[in-house]
Write a protein that holds these residues in place. Sequence first.
Motif, PDB file in Angstrom:
ATOM      1  N   THR A  61      35.630  34.432  52.486  1.00 14.85           N
ATOM      2  CA  THR A  61      36.724  33.527  52.152  1.00 14.85           C
ATOM      3  C   THR A  61      36.926  33.482  50.646  1.00 14.85           C
ATOM      4  O   THR A  61      36.018  33.798  49.874  1.00 14.85           O
ATOM      5  CB  THR A  61      36.453  32.110  52.685  1.00 14.85           C
ATOM      6  OG1 THR A  61      37.557  31.259  52.364  1.00 14.85           O
ATOM      7  CG2 THR A  61      35.190  31.523  52.079  1.00 14.85           C
ATOM      8  N   THR A  62      38.109  33.086  50.253  1.00 13.49           N
ATOM      9  CA  THR A  62      38.414  32.912  48.836  1.00 13.49           C
ATOM     10  C   THR A  62      37.965  31.540  48.359  1.00 13.49           C
ATOM     11  O   THR A  62      37.749  31.317  47.178  1.00 13.49           O
ATOM     12  CB  THR A  62      39.940  33.056  48.604  1.00 13.49           C
ATOM     13  OG1 THR A  62      40.373  34.297  49.150  1.00 13.49           O
ATOM     14  CG2 THR A  62      40.276  33.033  47.128  1.00 13.49           C
ATOM     15  N   PHE A  63      37.809  30.616  49.307  1.00 14.72           N
ATOM     16  CA  PHE A  63      37.522  29.231  48.951  1.00 14.72           C
ATOM     17  C   PHE A  63      36.114  28.842  49.343  1.00 14.72           C
ATOM     18  O   PHE A  63      35.722  28.995  50.492  1.00 14.72           O
ATOM     19  CB  PHE A  63      38.526  28.303  49.659  1.00 14.72           C
ATOM     20  CG  PHE A  63      39.952  28.724  49.439  1.00 14.72           C
ATOM     21  CD1 PHE A  63      40.588  28.444  48.246  1.00 14.72           C
ATOM     22  CD2 PHE A  63      40.633  29.421  50.416  1.00 14.72           C
ATOM     23  CE1 PHE A  63      41.897  28.847  48.040  1.00 14.72           C
ATOM     24  CE2 PHE A  63      41.944  29.829  50.218  1.00 14.72           C
ATOM     25  CZ  PHE A  63      42.575  29.537  49.021  1.00 14.72           C
ATOM     26  N   ASP A  64      35.343  28.285  48.410  1.00 21.13           N
ATOM     27  CA  ASP A  64      33.950  27.962  48.712  1.00 21.13           C
ATOM     28  C   ASP A  64      33.790  26.733  49.598  1.00 21.13           C
ATOM     29  O   ASP A  64      32.724  26.503  50.159  1.00 21.13           O
ATOM     30  CB  ASP A  64      33.127  27.792  47.428  1.00 21.13           C
ATOM     31  CG  ASP A  64      33.639  26.679  46.537  1.00 21.13           C
ATOM     32  OD1 ASP A  64      34.733  26.161  46.814  1.00 21.13           O
ATOM     33  OD2 ASP A  64      32.926  26.341  45.589  1.00 21.13           O
ATOM     34  N   PHE A 100      27.933  33.403  54.922  1.00 21.68           N
ATOM     35  CA  PHE A 100      29.108  32.820  54.285  1.00 21.68           C
ATOM     36  C   PHE A 100      29.197  33.426  52.899  1.00 21.68           C
ATOM     37  O   PHE A 100      28.284  33.264  52.082  1.00 21.68           O
ATOM     38  CB  PHE A 100      28.922  31.307  54.201  1.00 21.68           C
ATOM     39  CG  PHE A 100      29.943  30.600  53.360  1.00 21.68           C
ATOM     40  CD1 PHE A 100      31.090  30.073  53.930  1.00 21.68           C
ATOM     41  CD2 PHE A 100      29.745  30.440  52.001  1.00 21.68           C
ATOM     42  CE1 PHE A 100      32.029  29.402  53.143  1.00 21.68           C
ATOM     43  CE2 PHE A 100      30.672  29.772  51.212  1.00 21.68           C
ATOM     44  CZ  PHE A 100      31.818  29.257  51.790  1.00 21.68           C
ATOM     45  N   LEU A 101      30.262  34.169  52.622  1.00 17.88           N
ATOM     46  CA  LEU A 101      30.391  34.856  51.345  1.00 17.88           C
ATOM     47  C   LEU A 101      31.761  34.599  50.729  1.00 17.88           C
ATOM     48  O   LEU A 101      32.786  34.686  51.411  1.00 17.88           O
ATOM     49  CB  LEU A 101      30.229  36.372  51.532  1.00 17.88           C
ATOM     50  CG  LEU A 101      28.890  36.873  52.056  1.00 17.88           C
ATOM     51  CD1 LEU A 101      29.008  38.339  52.426  1.00 17.88           C
ATOM     52  CD2 LEU A 101      27.807  36.668  51.022  1.00 17.88           C
ATOM     53  N   LEU A 102      31.767  34.279  49.448  1.00 18.79           N
ATOM     54  CA  LEU A 102      33.031  34.229  48.726  1.00 18.79           C
ATOM     55  C   LEU A 102      33.443  35.653  48.398  1.00 18.79           C
ATOM     56  O   LEU A 102      32.599  36.531  48.195  1.00 18.79           O
ATOM     57  CB  LEU A 102      32.872  33.429  47.433  1.00 18.79           C
ATOM     58  CG  LEU A 102      32.490  31.957  47.583  1.00 18.79           C
ATOM     59  CD1 LEU A 102      32.394  31.315  46.209  1.00 18.79           C
ATOM     60  CD2 LEU A 102      33.488  31.227  48.450  1.00 18.79           C
ATOM     61  N   LYS A 103      34.739  35.884  48.324  1.00 11.99           N
ATOM     62  CA  LYS A 103      35.207  37.247  48.068  1.00 11.99           C
ATOM     63  C   LYS A 103      34.882  37.725  46.662  1.00 11.99           C
ATOM     64  O   LYS A 103      34.938  38.927  46.394  1.00 11.99           O
ATOM     65  CB  LYS A 103      36.710  37.355  48.346  1.00 11.99           C
ATOM     66  CG  LYS A 103      37.032  37.271  49.835  1.00 11.99           C
ATOM     67  CD  LYS A 103      38.501  37.509  50.120  1.00 11.99           C
ATOM     68  CE  LYS A 103      38.767  37.481  51.616  1.00 11.99           C
ATOM     69  NZ  LYS A 103      40.194  37.688  51.924  1.00 11.99           N
ATOM     70  N   ASP A 104      34.549  36.799  45.773  1.00 14.93           N
ATOM     71  CA  ASP A 104      34.166  37.225  44.421  1.00 14.93           C
ATOM     72  C   ASP A 104      32.640  37.321  44.269  1.00 14.93           C
ATOM     73  O   ASP A 104      32.124  37.404  43.158  1.00 14.93           O
ATOM     74  CB  ASP A 104      34.752  36.295  43.358  1.00 14.93           C
ATOM     75  CG  ASP A 104      34.259  34.861  43.490  1.00 14.93           C
ATOM     76  OD1 ASP A 104      33.482  34.573  44.429  1.00 14.93           O
ATOM     77  OD2 ASP A 104      34.644  34.027  42.654  1.00 14.93           O
ATOM     78  N   THR A 105      31.933  37.318  45.402  1.00 14.85           N
ATOM     79  CA  THR A 105      30.479  37.496  45.367  1.00 14.85           C
ATOM     80  C   THR A 105      30.150  38.852  44.742  1.00 14.85           C
ATOM     81  O   THR A 105      30.845  39.844  44.994  1.00 14.85           O
ATOM     82  CB  THR A 105      29.891  37.429  46.794  1.00 14.85           C
ATOM     83  OG1 THR A 105      30.152  36.137  47.342  1.00 14.85           O
ATOM     84  CG2 THR A 105      28.387  37.675  46.793  1.00 14.85           C
ATOM     85  N   ALA A 106      29.094  38.905  43.957  1.00 17.13           N
ATOM     86  CA  ALA A 106      28.695  40.160  43.312  1.00 17.13           C
ATOM     87  C   ALA A 106      28.429  41.230  44.367  1.00 17.13           C
ATOM     88  O   ALA A 106      27.877  40.937  45.434  1.00 17.13           O
ATOM     89  CB  ALA A 106      27.431  39.935  42.478  1.00 17.13           C
TER      90      ALA A 106
END
Length: 222
Positions: free
Chosen positions: A90-93, A109-115
Amino acid sequence: MSDVHARRPIKVLVVDDDPFVRAGLVDLIATDDGLELVGEAGDGRAAVETASRLRTDVALVDIRMPVMDGIAATGALRALPWPPAVAVLTTFDLDEYVYGALEAGAAGFLLKDTAPDEILRAVRIVAEGGAMLSPTVTRTVISRFHRPDAARTRTARAAAARLTPRERQVLATLADGMTNADIGDLLRLRESTVKAHVSRILTELGVSNRVQAAMVARDLAS
């Protein structure tokens, strides 16, 4: 030395309606020799169709998609005869849809900006039956979106009564999003022992992952 006992690659399905995001995840998976792309899909229904035809170990699933969203897709994927582990993207945390996906059986659960390295690590963790949520995210998602239910609480209490005192201690720590290592340090247990306790807890509670177990723990505390 023979390579007969070498581990087979983890088969990954990428599911996102944004072709650029899909392409980035596909390229990332290609950088890891321990992972193998089994397919990609632009919506949940296509993902379920692919996973039902091809052996899939892990599905990286976007939350917001057309045709079938990530919540419905997670439930459908987990209901397959050979269900893949699901990590939602998701884009939203604090996306309220994330809670629904976790309740449907998502293990990550992963944000799309995760490394990138963390995304690869998440794939491995959920493939091995673990959960990939930071303690902070686990606590926040459960606290903000979890709503106790009387009937579910009664069921939870009956299930918890079958646990040993030590297992109930471990269950309580899951509500705080603690890792196996953290639980081991707190309760002075080997990490392998914690893992065994968590496995039995999941079985007794009838849940598929530790995030759902954390929700049960919250029900018990309510």
